[in-house]
Design an enzyme around this catalytic site. Sequence first.
Site: not given
Length: 222
Positions: A91, A136, A143, A201, A204
């Site tokens: 990301r 990320h 994810d 999460e 993740h």
Amino acid sequence: MKSISFLLVFLFSISLKAQKLPEGFVYLDNIIPTVKVELRYFSNNNFIGKPIDGYRSNCIITTTTTAKALKKVQEELADKNLGLKIFDAYRPQKAVNHFVKWAKVLDDTLMKQTYYPKVKKSKLFKQGYIASRSGHSRGSSVDLTIVNLETKKELDMGSIYDFFGSESHPSYTGIRKDQQENRMLLRNIMIKHGFNPYKNEWWHFTIRNEPFPKTYFNFEVN
């Protein structure tokens, strides 16, 4: 002759695409051609409700170390007629900046009922859902979920991807037994092949001994 020319152009375009990545990064489909991809931040289907800065195409980029580990996960799942589906991986920092900017505009709550119905937008920073840096951006976090290769459907994990709330915690008990088992299947196979899970999460994971532990990249997903 035309088919040969087309093949040469195609191969050349792939090589140009690959050359754009920093050393140590790969396009995941070059390592795992069978992986399913639904890059949520390239679409409107995310907690903001619009495409996120830095996502220019529906492709997954990871560090090479991460991709090789994911390949082992995919191969083991295939024996069960299952496979991986990736929602996000590398990301760019500009995407994280987009999240931060959005979080400060308190009246922009387009996707609240879907992604954070019980959390006030003003609390997203304090409760850790939004931060100015993301693992990320180091390229080794992913994810993901599991899909049934026969039905093409995702396994039911008891909450949607990117849901802000305790329902997304891997150990959350307010879900059915089969949903909890699906979460544990994903968690256990990822741990087995070198990933650390994130406690808040279920989707993740980050590769252990990540190659760029202190570097936050900003090249686009393209």
